[in-house]
Motif scaffolding. Structure first.
Motif, mmCIF file in Angstrom:
data_model
loop_
_atom_site.group_PDB
_atom_site.id
_atom_site.type_symbol
_atom_site.label_atom_id
_atom_site.label_comp_id
_atom_site.label_asym_id
_atom_site.label_seq_id
_atom_site.Cartn_x
_atom_site.Cartn_y
_atom_site.Cartn_z
ATOM 1 N N PHE A 141 0.863 -1.165 0.123
ATOM 2 C CA PHE A 141 -0.014 -0.060 0.033
ATOM 3 C C PHE A 141 0.927 1.104 -0.025
ATOM 4 O O PHE A 141 0.927 2.183 -0.759
ATOM 5 N N ILE A 142 1.959 1.323 0.826
ATOM 6 C CA ILE A 142 2.800 2.403 0.821
ATOM 7 C C ILE A 142 3.594 2.559 -0.393
ATOM 8 O O ILE A 142 3.691 3.837 -0.830
ATOM 9 N N GLY B 229 2.565 1.469 -3.246
ATOM 10 C CA GLY B 229 1.771 1.935 -4.544
ATOM 11 C C GLY B 229 1.290 3.469 -4.492
ATOM 12 O O GLY B 229 1.238 3.994 -5.211
ATOM 13 N N ILE B 230 1.062 3.951 -3.040
ATOM 14 C CA ILE B 230 1.031 5.259 -2.907
ATOM 15 C C ILE B 230 2.269 6.141 -3.421
ATOM 16 O O ILE B 230 1.962 7.104 -3.866
ATOM 17 N N SER B 231 3.255 5.890 -2.743
ATOM 18 C CA SER B 231 4.344 6.515 -3.080
ATOM 19 C C SER B 231 4.896 6.608 -4.390
ATOM 20 O O SER B 231 5.256 7.698 -5.084
ATOM 21 N N GLN C 50 2.757 5.831 -7.082
ATOM 22 C CA GLN C 50 1.520 6.226 -7.651
ATOM 23 C C GLN C 50 1.202 4.815 -8.789
ATOM 24 O O GLN C 50 0.903 5.124 -10.016
ATOM 25 N N LEU D 222 -0.648 1.749 -10.090
ATOM 26 C CA LEU D 222 -2.287 1.119 -10.005
ATOM 27 C C LEU D 222 -2.103 -0.467 -10.119
ATOM 28 O O LEU D 222 -1.232 -0.943 -10.934
#
Lengths: 265, 262
Positions: A124-125, A127-129, A131, A133
């Motif tokens: 999750f971290i 993926g967010i960092s 970006q 998908l």
């Protein structure tokens, strides 16, 4: 209820050894992420599709692989072979009023769930960092079937590793067979490249072997790359291989336990 | 220095005696080392099956990189690996005391205690793989390039040693994380891939993986007769800085070592 309590006891031990769990999870994450960096560079330098897969599909595959490795692949073989068979730890299980198999099954499940959850957190971290998908399956029936496929994949991997561990009843040195099995698993389960990228003949062989049904197909299922019919076929193959491994397991246990000697007073 | 070589000779002979005493284990290690060595090349063949190049790195360059990495890892595994593998257990069980009390630098002694001659097989497979790649892809190699790449390979081993020292030293603080060495084994994957593949990462992550990526990538250019002064200077600087910092880090960690009985 009895096995749920066993699961909770094991979970308690897993949480106690959380630093080890974090390292194991990172281990499962690293290789897929390294391969992902490789493929990102390949796609960006060539700018075309490879094996019918787009860059976003490959990205999604490796990210899911990093978590699926933690969730689905049991690491029970070494403790069965060394701690239980070579060092005689099996003695304490055979006199207990519950099954050796289920005790280990739920014990290992607690490790898988804990490490899988850590993996999801890290993913999750990431993926967010960055970006990134990830494509997921969306229809309820598809989700349900994917969930079943994950359960079967874990059972399949667990049975395979138990059988591998039981080889220690007959072999004086277990490491050789363990290394060989590990290599086969890495190649044919899709840990290195999506099986679609393999040369045609190797790809066809890999679809017949059980390893693809431990990781590769469950990932395709969660990505939504499988139609209902294909997913049913995957579930069928998983059940078939579980049935085969269960027979081998039973046979090896019945014969192996006769060879086992626990020394003590 | 003379004393160091005397101690090293004794330990080396001791390791050879152990090797000949346990022939079954020797054969087993030889087989498993060879199998993993071959596997690492199979991985790269599979990864490059559908690939022609990554930016300036051709398929042949990537395969050659892995051949050289095989030699580096083979040599590293022979002289250092077993010692680092054993280190977290020494800390966890309080056995590090016996090394700290000996009249020799503990870091040096811990680094040379075990020698695993059997791992030379991996270096040999690396040589064979390079030979195969050169013939298969008709790559011409100059002796000057080969000779120049030898000291660079040694620099790479020095850099890799310092990375291992950094990470295993952490177990002095986190003594339950005995599986941290597995993490480092896993990081070997970074060295298999050309450094250009990591330029998509952000700066901080790129700087973290940079030391590992240049371990085997720098000798490849020299091996092929492409002299890259910038790459060579980078490897030399990073190697010496990392060796120095890992030494300081080790000394700092020793202050926190409490041993099992404390």
């Amino acid at each position: 209820m009895r096995y749920f309590r066993i699961f909770l006891i094991h979970l308690h031990r897993v949480i106690e050894n959380r630093s080890r769990s974090i390292v194991w999870t990172l281990l499962a994450l690293f290789n897929p992420l390294i391969y992902l960096c490789y493929w990102l560079a390949v796609y960006k330098s060539s700018g075309s599709m490879i094996g019918g897969w787009s860059l976003s599909e490959v990205t999604s595959y490796y990210l899911l692989l990093s978590v699926a490795g933690s969730f689905l692949i049991a690491h029970i073989d070494e403790s069965v072979a060394i701690e239980d068979i070579y060092e005689g730890g099996l003695v304490k299980y055979v006199i207990r009023p519950f099954s050796y198999f289920w005790d280990l099954f739920f014990g290992e499940l607690s490790w898988r769930i804990f490490q899988g959850l850590i993996g999801i957190g890290i993913l999750f971290i990431i993926g967010i960092s960055f970006q990134l998908l990830i494509s997921f399956v969306s229809s309820p029936l598809h989700i349900f079937m994917t969930f079943i496929s994950f359960l079967l994949a874990y059972t399949l991997s667990f049975l395979f590793k138990m059988i591998l561990g039981f080889s220690a009843f007959w072999l004086t040195e277990f490491r050789g067979i363990q290394s060989s099995a590990e290599i086969i698993l890495l190649i044919f389960a899709g840990f290195i490249v999506p099986l679609q990228f393999l040369p045609t003949q190797i790809k066809e062989i890999s679809f017949l072997l059980p390893f693809a049904y431990m990781v590769y197909f469950p990932i395709l299922a969660i990505q939504g790359r499988l139609e209902y019919v294909e997913l049913l076929g995957v579930l069928g193959m998983q059940i078939l291989w579980i049935g085969f491994f269960a027979c081998v397991y039973r046979l090896m246990w019945n014969r192996g336990i006769k060879l086992f000697t626990g020394v003590g007073q | 220095m003379k004393r160091f070589f005397r101690v090293y000779k004794i330990l080396f002979l001791m390791n050879l005696s152990v090797l000949t005493a346990h022939r079954g284990a020797f054969i087993n290690h030889l087989i498993s080392g060879t199998v993993w060595g071959i596997f690492s090349f199979i991985v790269m063949i599979l990864l490059t099956y559908n690939v022609r190049s990554i930016y300036s790195w051709s398929k042949q360059d990537i395969l050659l990189l892995n051949g050289i990495l095989g030699i580096i890892l083979g040599l590293f595994n022979t002289f250092f690996q077993a010692n680092f593998d054993n280190f977290p257990n020494l800390v966890n069980k309080g056995k590090l005391d016996s090394f700290l009390l000996k009249p020799m630098d503990a870091q040096v002694l811990l680094g040379i205690w075990h020698t695993k001659v059997v791992s030379l097989s991996r270096a040999l497979i690396g040589f064979i793989f390079i030979f195969y790649i050169c013939i298969h892809y008709q790559i011409s190699i100059s002796w000057t390039g080969v000779l120049l790449s030898i000291p660079v390979v040694i620099l790479g081993i020095g850099l890799y040693y310092s990375i291992w020292l950094f990470v295993t030293t952490l177990t002095i603080w986190f003594d339950r994380a005995t599986n941290i060495v597995e993490l480092l084994h896993s990081l070997q994957g970074i060295m298999r891939i050309p450094p250009v593949a990591f330029r998509e990462l952000n700066l901080v992550l790129f700087l973290v993986v940079l030391p590992l990526t240049i371990v085997a990538a720098t000798p490849v250019g020299l091996f092929l007769g492409r002299f890259d002064f910038g790459g060579l200077a980078l490897l030399t600087t990073v190697s010496f800085v990392c060796l120095l910092l890992s030494r300081k880090f080790w000394l700092l960690a020793l202050r926190s070592y409490t041993s099992a009985s404390s």
